[in-house]
Design a protein around this motif. Structure first.
Motif, PDB file in Angstrom:
ATOM      1  N   THR A 158      -3.773   5.390   0.081  1.00 14.66           N
ATOM      2  CA  THR A 158      -3.267   4.938  -1.316  1.00 14.66           C
ATOM      3  C   THR A 158      -4.491   5.233  -2.300  1.00 14.66           C
ATOM      4  OG1 THR A 158      -1.984   3.249  -0.190  1.00 14.66           O
ATOM      5  CG2 THR A 158      -2.704   2.823  -2.768  1.00 14.66           C
ATOM      6  N   LEU A 172       0.728  -1.332   0.167  1.00 16.61           N
ATOM      7  CA  LEU A 172       0.017  -0.126  -0.232  1.00 16.61           C
ATOM      8  C   LEU A 172       0.794   1.193   0.014  1.00 16.61           C
ATOM      9  CD1 LEU A 172      -2.561  -1.112   2.614  1.00 16.61           C
ATOM     10  CD2 LEU A 172      -3.181  -0.727   0.212  1.00 16.61           C
ATOM     11  N   GLU A 231       1.157   4.117  -3.064  1.00 13.21           N
ATOM     12  CA  GLU A 231       0.994   5.504  -2.684  1.00 13.21           C
ATOM     13  C   GLU A 231       2.087   6.387  -3.110  1.00 13.21           C
ATOM     14  OE1 GLU A 231       0.316   8.130   1.283  1.00 13.21           O
ATOM     15  OE2 GLU A 231       0.747   6.129   1.394  1.00 13.21           O
TER      16      GLU A 231
END
Length: 240
Positions: free
Chosen positions: A166, A123, A127
């Motif tokens: 994200t 994640l 991001e």
């Protein structure tokens, strides 16, 4: 200071580079305790900040970061993500050439990896990449949205929060002007919001609220027609 000192002699033979590399390898040994390993990541951060590094040195550092990203210690993995972000910002050739590989590995961890450390790492990597203004990431918007569904209702609060961050970063990849591309995905997310709410669980409720927050922040005028419904949902959960 390190950058200035290393400019006097470039390459693998630079004594400061040799010393730092040796200490870093020793400290990052899997058998080392967490404080030693954190010291090792601090050395890696210092090395990444050296602008006079040669490409062979950058490749070796990038390979070490790739190894750390796949580790099972969340503290070290997140430190590795922070260093990876710096390398992306500096547009290191060895890192930029492997962006698609890293995205695919992260998506695989989100879709099939049962280990929560790797899920969290995935994640954070996605991001970072979504926030890095990389054109190639547009090809993965569909896969990212799809793979974020489960993390947004994951049992762990930290995972749900990371998934929301994200999601927001990914939403920013879609230009506001491209409504024909943007609206189908906003509809998809709103349906996920409703699906999570209908789960009638803490995880589902929280996931629904997180999605609504990202839609409000990044969805432009899309949420205008759904504003009343989202407010009703939030009021129902006020005393939950």
């Amino acid at each position: 200071i390190i950058d200035a000192e290393t400019k006097s002699q470039h390459g693998e033979l630079n004594p400061i580079y040799i010393e730092l590399k040796a200490r870093m390898v020793k400290l990052l040994n899997p058998a080392s305790d967490i404080l030693d390993r954190l010291a090792g990541t601090a050395i890696l951060t210092a090395l990444v900040g050296i602008d006079s590094l040669e490409e062979t040195q950058r490749i070796r550092i990038a390979l070490k970061i790739k190894e750390l990203l796949a580790g099972l210690d969340i503290t070290i993995s997140l430190e590795a993500v922070a260093i990876y972000k710096i390398m992306i910002e500096k547009r290191w050739a060895s890192v930029m050439s492997s962006v698609e590989t890293e995205v695919n590995r992260s998506l695989e961890w989100l879709g099939s990896e049962r280990n929560e450390v790797r899920r969290m790492t995935a994640l954070r990597i996605i991001e970072v990449l979504c926030n890095s203004d990389l054109v190639s990431l547009h090809l993965y918007i569909s896969k990212i949205f799809t793979e974020l569904r489960n993390p947004l209702r994951n049992q762990r609060h930290e995972t749900r929060m990371a998934a929301a961050c994200t999601l927001g970063a990914c939403m920013e990849l879609i230009p506001m002007s491209e409504r024909n591309v943007r609206n189908p995905w906003l509809n998809f997310l709103y349906e996920e919001l409703q699906r999570n709410f209908q789960m009638a669980s803490v995880e589902g409720y929280h996931g629904a609220l997180l999605i609504s927050q990202e839609l409000l922040q990044h969805g432009g005028m899309y949420m205008q027609s759904h504003f009343g419904q989202v407010c009703d949902m939030a009021l129902k959960l006020k005393e939950y």
